[in-house]
Design a protein around this motif. Sequence first.
Motif, PDB file in Angstrom:
ATOM      1  N   LEU B   5       0.836  -1.204   0.000  1.00 15.56           N
ATOM      2  CA  LEU B   5       0.000   0.000   0.000  1.00 15.56           C
ATOM      3  C   LEU B   5       0.869   1.251   0.000  1.00 15.56           C
ATOM      4  CD1 LEU B   5      -2.510  -1.175   2.736  1.00 15.56           C
ATOM      5  CD2 LEU B   5      -2.903  -1.096   0.272  1.00 15.56           C
ATOM      6  N   HIS B   6       2.173   1.029  -0.075  1.00 17.96           N
ATOM      7  CA  HIS B   6       3.103   2.159   0.053  1.00 17.96           C
ATOM      8  C   HIS B   6       3.935   2.261  -1.209  1.00 17.96           C
ATOM      9  CE1 HIS B   6       1.969   1.984   4.257  1.00 17.96           C
ATOM     10  NE2 HIS B   6       2.141   0.681   4.159  1.00 17.96           N
ATOM     11  N   PRO B   7       3.564   3.208  -2.064  1.00 19.63           N
ATOM     12  CA  PRO B   7       4.220   3.308  -3.373  1.00 19.63           C
ATOM     13  C   PRO B   7       5.732   3.500  -3.278  1.00 19.63           C
ATOM     14  CG  PRO B   7       2.323   4.804  -3.227  1.00 19.63           C
ATOM     15  CD  PRO B   7       2.490   4.228  -1.881  1.00 19.63           C
ATOM     16  N   GLY B   8       6.194   4.234  -2.261  1.00 29.82           N
ATOM     17  CA  GLY B   8       7.643   4.450  -2.117  1.00 29.82           C
ATOM     18  C   GLY B   8       8.323   3.259  -1.487  1.00 29.82           C
ATOM     19  N   GLY B   9       7.570   2.210  -1.198  1.00 34.96           N
ATOM     20  CA  GLY B   9       8.121   1.041  -0.515  1.00 34.96           C
ATOM     21  C   GLY B   9       7.896   1.173   0.968  1.00 34.96           C
ATOM     22  N   PRO B  10       7.459   0.096   1.611  1.00 34.71           N
ATOM     23  CA  PRO B  10       7.212   0.152   3.058  1.00 34.71           C
ATOM     24  C   PRO B  10       8.517   0.237   3.852  1.00 34.71           C
ATOM     25  CG  PRO B  10       6.998  -2.079   2.255  1.00 34.71           C
ATOM     26  CD  PRO B  10       7.270  -1.236   1.064  1.00 34.71           C
ATOM     27  N   LEU B  11       8.445   0.848   5.035  1.00 29.59           N
ATOM     28  CA  LEU B  11       9.630   0.871   5.898  1.00 29.59           C
ATOM     29  C   LEU B  11       9.808  -0.496   6.563  1.00 29.59           C
ATOM     30  CD1 LEU B  11      11.731   3.033   7.156  1.00 29.59           C
ATOM     31  CD2 LEU B  11      10.490   2.443   9.236  1.00 29.59           C
ATOM     32  N   VAL B  12       8.665  -1.073   6.946  1.00 23.68           N
ATOM     33  CA  VAL B  12       8.698  -2.402   7.571  1.00 23.68           C
ATOM     34  C   VAL B  12       7.933  -3.358   6.682  1.00 23.68           C
ATOM     35  CG1 VAL B  12       7.968  -3.776   9.577  1.00 23.68           C
ATOM     36  CG2 VAL B  12       8.800  -1.429   9.893  1.00 23.68           C
ATOM     37  N   MET B  13       8.524  -4.490   6.386  1.00 22.97           N
ATOM     38  CA  MET B  13       7.821  -5.491   5.620  1.00 22.97           C
ATOM     39  C   MET B  13       8.042  -6.879   6.220  1.00 22.97           C
ATOM     40  SD  MET B  13       7.952  -7.224   2.006  1.00 22.97           S
ATOM     41  CE  MET B  13       9.175  -8.175   2.681  1.00 22.97           C
ATOM     42  N   LEU B  14       6.968  -7.499   6.653  1.00 26.28           N
ATOM     43  CA  LEU B  14       7.047  -8.855   7.193  1.00 26.28           C
ATOM     44  C   LEU B  14       6.311  -9.771   6.246  1.00 26.28           C
ATOM     45  CD1 LEU B  14       6.089  -8.134  10.936  1.00 26.28           C
ATOM     46  CD2 LEU B  14       8.343  -8.041   9.871  1.00 26.28           C
ATOM     47  N   ASP B  15       6.921 -10.893   5.928  1.00 30.77           N
ATOM     48  CA  ASP B  15       6.314 -11.801   4.964  1.00 30.77           C
ATOM     49  C   ASP B  15       6.269 -13.213   5.537  1.00 30.77           C
ATOM     50  OD1 ASP B  15       5.317 -13.015   2.754  1.00 30.77           O
ATOM     51  OD2 ASP B  15       7.172 -12.920   1.580  1.00 30.77           O
ATOM     52  N   ASP B  16       5.063 -13.636   5.869  1.00 35.71           N
ATOM     53  CA  ASP B  16       4.806 -14.994   6.363  1.00 35.71           C
ATOM     54  C   ASP B  16       5.755 -15.364   7.510  1.00 35.71           C
ATOM     55  OD1 ASP B  16       3.518 -17.384   6.529  1.00 35.71           O
ATOM     56  OD2 ASP B  16       4.769 -18.368   5.003  1.00 35.71           O
ATOM     57  N   LEU B  17       5.740 -14.500   8.478  1.00 31.93           N
ATOM     58  CA  LEU B  17       6.674 -14.656   9.609  1.00 31.93           C
ATOM     59  C   LEU B  17       6.203 -15.760  10.560  1.00 31.93           C
ATOM     60  CD1 LEU B  17       9.146 -12.955  10.470  1.00 31.93           C
ATOM     61  CD2 LEU B  17       7.633 -11.748  12.031  1.00 31.93           C
ATOM     62  N   GLN B  18       7.099 -16.676  10.821  1.00 32.87           N
ATOM     63  CA  GLN B  18       6.786 -17.762  11.764  1.00 32.87           C
ATOM     64  C   GLN B  18       7.887 -17.795  12.821  1.00 32.87           C
ATOM     65  OE1 GLN B  18       4.293 -20.239  11.083  1.00 32.87           O
ATOM     66  NE2 GLN B  18       3.808 -19.818   8.952  1.00 32.87           N
ATOM     67  N   GLY B  63      15.269  -6.866  15.427  1.00 28.44           N
ATOM     68  CA  GLY B  63      16.425  -7.711  15.097  1.00 28.44           C
ATOM     69  C   GLY B  63      17.000  -8.382  16.327  1.00 28.44           C
ATOM     70  N   LEU B  64      16.172  -8.554  17.353  1.00 27.11           N
ATOM     71  CA  LEU B  64      16.634  -9.157  18.603  1.00 27.11           C
ATOM     72  C   LEU B  64      16.226 -10.623  18.707  1.00 27.11           C
ATOM     73  CD1 LEU B  64      15.632  -6.103  20.776  1.00 27.11           C
ATOM     74  CD2 LEU B  64      17.968  -6.824  20.312  1.00 27.11           C
ATOM     75  N   GLU B  65      15.396 -11.044  17.800  1.00 28.52           N
ATOM     76  CA  GLU B  65      14.978 -12.461  17.740  1.00 28.52           C
ATOM     77  C   GLU B  65      14.873 -12.820  16.271  1.00 28.52           C
ATOM     78  OE1 GLU B  65      14.568 -15.659  19.517  1.00 28.52           O
ATOM     79  OE2 GLU B  65      13.404 -14.419  20.905  1.00 28.52           O
ATOM     80  N   ARG B  66      15.425 -13.979  15.940  1.00 31.67           N
ATOM     81  CA  ARG B  66      15.365 -14.389  14.535  1.00 31.67           C
ATOM     82  C   ARG B  66      14.139 -15.277  14.314  1.00 31.67           C
ATOM     83  NH1 ARG B  66      19.872 -13.234  11.523  1.00 31.67           N
ATOM     84  NH2 ARG B  66      21.747 -12.721  12.712  1.00 31.67           N
ATOM     85  N   PRO B  67      13.370 -15.012  13.257  1.00 36.68           N
ATOM     86  CA  PRO B  67      12.186 -15.858  13.021  1.00 36.68           C
ATOM     87  C   PRO B  67      12.603 -17.254  12.565  1.00 36.68           C
ATOM     88  CG  PRO B  67      12.517 -14.313  11.208  1.00 36.68           C
ATOM     89  CD  PRO B  67      13.546 -13.975  12.247  1.00 36.68           C
ATOM     90  N   SER B  68      11.706 -18.205  12.794  1.00 31.33           N
ATOM     91  CA  SER B  68      11.978 -19.563  12.330  1.00 31.33           C
ATOM     92  C   SER B  68      11.895 -19.618  10.811  1.00 31.33           C
ATOM     93  CB  SER B  68      10.964 -20.554  12.934  1.00 31.33           C
ATOM     94  OG  SER B  68      10.928 -20.406  14.319  1.00 31.33           O
ATOM     95  N   SER B  69      10.968 -18.841  10.251  1.00 30.71           N
ATOM     96  CA  SER B  69      10.869 -18.743   8.790  1.00 30.71           C
ATOM     97  C   SER B  69      10.188 -17.431   8.436  1.00 30.71           C
ATOM     98  CB  SER B  69      10.088 -19.939   8.223  1.00 30.71           C
ATOM     99  OG  SER B  69       8.754 -19.890   8.662  1.00 30.71           O
ATOM    100  N   GLY B  70      10.220 -17.100   7.163  1.00 29.93           N
ATOM    101  CA  GLY B  70       9.638 -15.833   6.722  1.00 29.93           C
ATOM    102  C   GLY B  70      10.695 -14.752   6.618  1.00 29.93           C
ATOM    103  N   LYS B  71      10.267 -13.608   6.104  1.00 27.43           N
ATOM    104  CA  LYS B  71      11.235 -12.528   5.852  1.00 27.43           C
ATOM    105  C   LYS B  71      10.880 -11.290   6.674  1.00 27.43           C
ATOM    106  CE  LYS B  71      13.401 -13.266   1.387  1.00 27.43           C
ATOM    107  NZ  LYS B  71      14.669 -13.492   2.041  1.00 27.43           N
ATOM    108  N   VAL B  72      11.919 -10.600   7.095  1.00 27.90           N
ATOM    109  CA  VAL B  72      11.756  -9.321   7.782  1.00 27.90           C
ATOM    110  C   VAL B  72      12.644  -8.313   7.067  1.00 27.90           C
ATOM    111  CG1 VAL B  72      11.953  -8.071   9.965  1.00 27.90           C
ATOM    112  CG2 VAL B  72      11.555 -10.535   9.991  1.00 27.90           C
TER     113      VAL B  72
END
Lengths: 455, 245
Positions: B5-18, B63-72
């Motif tokens: 929803l952010h044409p300039g690109g989001p500042l935060v993007m989480l993708d299927d974070l587990q 960045g204090l905990e690494r997700p098991s899967s997904g992208k941050v």
Amino acid sequence: MHGLGVFLGCLVLGVTAIAAIGSVAASVTTAIKEDARDLLGGDAEVRLAYRSANSSEREFLTQSGSLAEVATMRAMARTEDGTRRSLIELKAVDAAYPLYGEVELSPPQRLDTALSRRGQAYGAAVDPAILARLGLAVGDRIKIGEAILQIRATIVREPDAATGGLIFGPRVLISAEGLGETGLIRPGALVNHHYRLRLSPGVDPAAWANSARAAFPEAGWQIRSFSEASPSLQRLLDRVGQFLSLVGLTALLVGGVGVGNAVGNYIAGKTVTIATLKCLGASNRLLFATYLIEVLALAIASIAVALVLGALAPVVAAPLLRGALPLAIRFAIHPAPLALAATFGLLTTLIFSLWPLAGVGRISAGALFRDTVDRTGRRIPPAILATTAVLVAGLAGLAVATAHDQKVALWFVGGALAAFGLFRMAGAVLLWVARRLGRPRRPALRLALATLHRP
Amino acid sequence: MTTSLHPGGPLVMLDDLQLTLGSAAGPVNILRGISLEIGAGEAVSVVGPSGSGKSTLMMVLGGLERPSSGKVRIDGVDLGDLDEDSLARLRRARIGIVFQSFHLLPTMTALENVAIPLELDRRVDAFTAAAEALATVGLDHRRMHYPSQLSGGEQQRVAIARAFILGPKLLLADEPTGNLDGATGSLVIDCLFDQHARHGTTLVLVTHDPAIAERCDRQIRLMDGRIVEDRRMARGRIAGIGRTG
């Protein structure tokens, strides 16, 4: 810096022990070198076993410088009535003795006066132990061989007492003429004749010794210069010094465990601070360096205190050793043993601090969001493991390299490593047993067991 | 994958974070497939019951905990590509954090606490800039005081000054008024939103207080590690707050 008192205590005690032992040993060694001529009784000594020098040998010796002649042997001293007796180390001296140093007697008097003939009896100066052993006092008489000698004084200081080998009995000093009266000098008598020389000015004792051996190759005499005045005392000192140094190193290693625990507890008490700094962008490397610098600063301060205490040890030891050693220990700073003690202290600090400091990397900063800061993982980073291995090798190498007897030091290193391994294994067995003991009914026992093996 | 929803690109993007953590009772799923975009300058509240995954989400964002899967991705940087020290540098440069319990260093004065991020960034004007930052949160007169000499509200304002000192692009605030009384909390929240507006920082704020959530542009509700609601507030940033306890 609260909680690091144990760290300070362990390090100061361990390093002080090593520095003190090294400083005292160095002081005694220095005293042996400085008093070498007194200890030997001359610039050089020629010893003949079971015979005195013949006329040509005596002429050679007399021409080499001032000569003093001493005969030593074991003998039996008896009370005049023969009811009490004691094995003694008899030493007969001529009028020139001693060439260096002074014999101190009690009551104070000249040695030749004390040993001279008065009336029917020659005099004797004796170790005070003989008076107690034979129930005599100064002025009483003793019988040695066929001679009756009057005890004129007790010996307070005998400058060359440490030159001989093993001493089996208390010393009795008599004159050469008095020895003649005893009738003990017979063919086959176990007597040693010592010829001490004050060499003419400019004569090198070692060169003179070579010339004496060359001039009389068949004499069978043993020649020593003052640089090897007291090999038996030096050997004893080296052995005792090594033993005590290893005891000191043991104390430092045990203290190292305390250092490790103190650093671990200190880091544990700083977990919130460390986690906060991580959240603010401090890297593990920066935090590790920060606390390493803190630990090193504390270690350096502790070591400095220990070195001052260790350097002052000879001042304390000198009066205690006065009765045991025929030497006057003078105070001096000995940099080598102090540097060695400081190096041992620094290596021990690093070896036992690196693993607890590595705990900085295991602190989970994100847990600040839950207000419960914990540690994750127990793995020690490979770089820390490698550094610790290098430091342990360095400490072991230094202990072996600086030891008088490398073999003993190697055994010590092996024993220390085995001891740490055994303690670690014993701890693991204890936890294993505690885990398998189940849940006892008594709450105190149950809690105690749980505390042993649970996080 | 979310649609941007952010044409300039989001500042935060989480993708299927587990995120799944191991425990004695077996694996526990803390975050279950969270996908989310937050635009630059947005103020987003994260609400939900205890145990819903709010704090864990903040840890992952920091960045204090690494997700098991997904992208941050934060400001275009994939956190999965960074090692611990790189993550620390990223936090220092782009992420500010405000905790419920303030977490000021007790052995440092207010001024020194605010100066820490600047010192870590090797800024020579650290103490001048820290003094100016303290002035903007109304604590110029308390700069030489230690945390133990400050009230809870003052401590939190020092923490806010510290979090904003390097002009972060993302500010994570975890229940910033949770340990404060209503009036003090109100002052602190005003201070927080004032700094957010002043720096144009993206704000992600965990709260249980609906009034605080109302002041944000957007509210995300978590339940059992999933986003169950993501709504834009009608008019955001209304004046005044209340507390629900």
